[in-house]
Design a protein around this motif. Structure first.
Motif, mmCIF file in Angstrom:
data_model
loop_
_atom_site.group_PDB
_atom_site.id
_atom_site.type_symbol
_atom_site.label_atom_id
_atom_site.label_comp_id
_atom_site.label_asym_id
_atom_site.label_seq_id
_atom_site.Cartn_x
_atom_site.Cartn_y
_atom_site.Cartn_z
ATOM 1 N N GLN A 7 4.348 -5.371 1.718
ATOM 2 C CA GLN A 7 4.308 -4.160 2.427
ATOM 3 C C GLN A 7 4.730 -4.221 3.362
ATOM 4 O O GLN A 7 5.641 -4.115 4.926
ATOM 5 C CB GLN A 7 3.486 -3.231 2.231
ATOM 6 C CG GLN A 7 2.275 -3.185 3.411
ATOM 7 C CD GLN A 7 1.570 -1.898 3.249
ATOM 8 O OE1 GLN A 7 1.892 -0.862 4.015
ATOM 9 N NE2 GLN A 7 0.446 -2.093 2.319
ATOM 10 N N TYR A 8 4.054 -5.867 4.830
ATOM 11 C CA TYR A 8 4.195 -5.937 5.906
ATOM 12 C C TYR A 8 5.828 -6.458 5.585
ATOM 13 O O TYR A 8 5.542 -8.229 5.869
ATOM 14 C CB TYR A 8 3.663 -7.101 6.258
ATOM 15 C CG TYR A 8 2.377 -5.872 6.518
ATOM 16 C CD1 TYR A 8 1.565 -5.252 7.286
ATOM 17 C CD2 TYR A 8 0.821 -6.360 5.559
ATOM 18 C CE1 TYR A 8 0.744 -3.636 7.439
ATOM 19 C CE2 TYR A 8 -0.620 -5.456 5.676
ATOM 20 C CZ TYR A 8 -0.150 -4.628 6.786
ATOM 21 O OH TYR A 8 -1.143 -4.031 6.449
ATOM 22 N N GLU A 23 -7.944 0.016 3.940
ATOM 23 C CA GLU A 23 -7.316 1.214 3.362
ATOM 24 C C GLU A 23 -6.370 1.267 5.679
ATOM 25 O O GLU A 23 -5.256 1.751 5.352
ATOM 26 C CB GLU A 23 -8.002 2.360 2.259
ATOM 27 C CG GLU A 23 -7.692 2.094 1.513
ATOM 28 C CD GLU A 23 -8.041 3.708 1.257
ATOM 29 O OE1 GLU A 23 -8.310 4.467 1.661
ATOM 30 O OE2 GLU A 23 -8.770 3.062 0.266
ATOM 31 N N THR A 25 0.256 3.001 2.543
ATOM 32 C CA THR A 25 0.449 2.969 1.714
ATOM 33 C C THR A 25 -0.065 4.708 1.472
ATOM 34 O O THR A 25 0.033 5.512 1.072
ATOM 35 C CB THR A 25 0.429 2.476 0.303
ATOM 36 O OG1 THR A 25 -0.740 1.221 0.581
ATOM 37 C CG2 THR A 25 1.529 1.429 0.445
ATOM 38 N N PHE A 45 -0.648 -4.417 -1.133
ATOM 39 C CA PHE A 45 -0.936 -4.227 0.641
ATOM 40 C C PHE A 45 -0.055 -5.360 1.220
ATOM 41 O O PHE A 45 0.137 -4.751 2.281
ATOM 42 C CB PHE A 45 -2.466 -4.861 0.330
ATOM 43 C CG PHE A 45 -3.174 -4.268 1.899
ATOM 44 C CD1 PHE A 45 -3.684 -3.470 2.387
ATOM 45 C CD2 PHE A 45 -3.398 -5.777 2.429
ATOM 46 C CE1 PHE A 45 -4.016 -3.276 3.309
ATOM 47 C CE2 PHE A 45 -4.034 -5.443 3.993
ATOM 48 C CZ PHE A 45 -4.041 -4.051 3.802
ATOM 49 N N THR A 46 0.118 -6.624 0.939
ATOM 50 C CA THR A 46 0.726 -7.424 2.114
ATOM 51 C C THR A 46 2.352 -7.748 1.389
ATOM 52 O O THR A 46 2.623 -7.771 2.457
ATOM 53 C CB THR A 46 -0.597 -9.029 1.365
ATOM 54 O OG1 THR A 46 0.307 -9.347 0.203
ATOM 55 C CG2 THR A 46 -1.311 -8.617 2.032
ATOM 56 N N SER A 83 -2.917 -0.147 6.025
ATOM 57 C CA SER A 83 -1.637 -0.119 5.019
ATOM 58 C C SER A 83 -1.063 1.654 5.277
ATOM 59 O O SER A 83 -1.980 2.571 5.441
ATOM 60 C CB SER A 83 -2.097 0.359 3.737
ATOM 61 O OG SER A 83 -1.809 0.506 2.950
#
Length: 233
Positions: free
Chosen positions: A98-99, A180, A185, A95-96, A183
């Motif tokens: 991706q930033y 979610e 994704t 999750f993290t 995100s």
């Protein structure tokens, strides 16, 4: 040939497809309006004053008010941490990681950081290992994590704060699937004909489905793609 060859949506003419798409789009637009209404209510929530916490950052101890780095608004992702583990939670890691570009928040007087229960040296080493680009802070020597719903060896959370001078207020919190919406994704995966392919989802008969989480990338795999020594860094 793939394992999806036996699972295909029905083929229809263009007019029928447009009709079905328009019907779905009406529901999508209604959901968008509901999300707008929820965001409007979020802007009207009251807030609660926070104690003057001290966390640990890359350069040493730092007050919670100073983590804002001069901004008035702060989003915190509380990253799960399990002592002694080489690879931390794959959900939090994916999750993290991706930033990679958060500078756009500057225009909104806001910042987005990670706070974890791990000791800062271990947390920063893990950050590098998995290719994470966010700013990390440790609450290992503070009750901050526990007080905002992310205790040691516990769950993850998202918390939002507002600063007025040196006083910090907590304005919003979520955990579980509430994260979610932050995100891209799942938003992308849910557009696909086969979706997330997880057992709990409502899918047509014969659609590919797997145990929940089984298609998620492991933290080790994320590190191989983006972390120290990979082609992604």
């Amino acid at each position: 040939m793939t394992d999806h060859d036996h699972a295909l949506p029905p083929v229809v003419d263009a007019a029928t497809w447009e009709h079905r798409l328009e019907a779905l789009r009406a529901r999508e637009k209604a959901a968008t309006r509901e999300l707008d209404a929820i965001a409007a209510e979020r802007r009207r929530l009251p807030m609660v004053e926070m104690p003057d916490y001290t966390l640990e950052g890359e350069d040493g101890p730092v007050r919670l008010a100073d983590i804002f780095d001069g901004r008035s608004q702060l989003i915190v992702y509380n990253h799960m941490w399990f002592a002694g583990q080489e690879w931390q939670c794959p959900g939090c890691t994916g999750f993290t990681s991706q930033y990679t570009r958060l500078e756009f928040l500057d225009n909104y007087d806001a910042r987005f950081v990670i706070v974890t229960q791990g000791p800062i040296k271990e947390a920063l080493a893990y950050k590098q290992r998995v290719g994470n680009r966010m700013a990390w802070y440790s609450t290992a020597d503070s009750s901050f994590g526990t007080d905002v719903g992310a205790p040691p060896d516990g769950g993850f959370a998202v918390n939002v704060f507002l600063r007025d001078g040196d006083t910090v207020y907590r304005t919003w919190h979520t955990n579980g699937r509430g994260t979610e919406q932050l995100s891209h994704t799942f938003a992308l995966i849910d557009l696909l004909p086969y979706g997330r392919q997880e057992e709990w989802q409502d899918s047509p008969e014969d659609w590919p489905q797997s145990p929940t989480y089984s298609r998620w990338a492991a933290s080790k795999d994320i590190a191989a793609l983006y972390g120290t020594g990979s082609a992604g860094i």
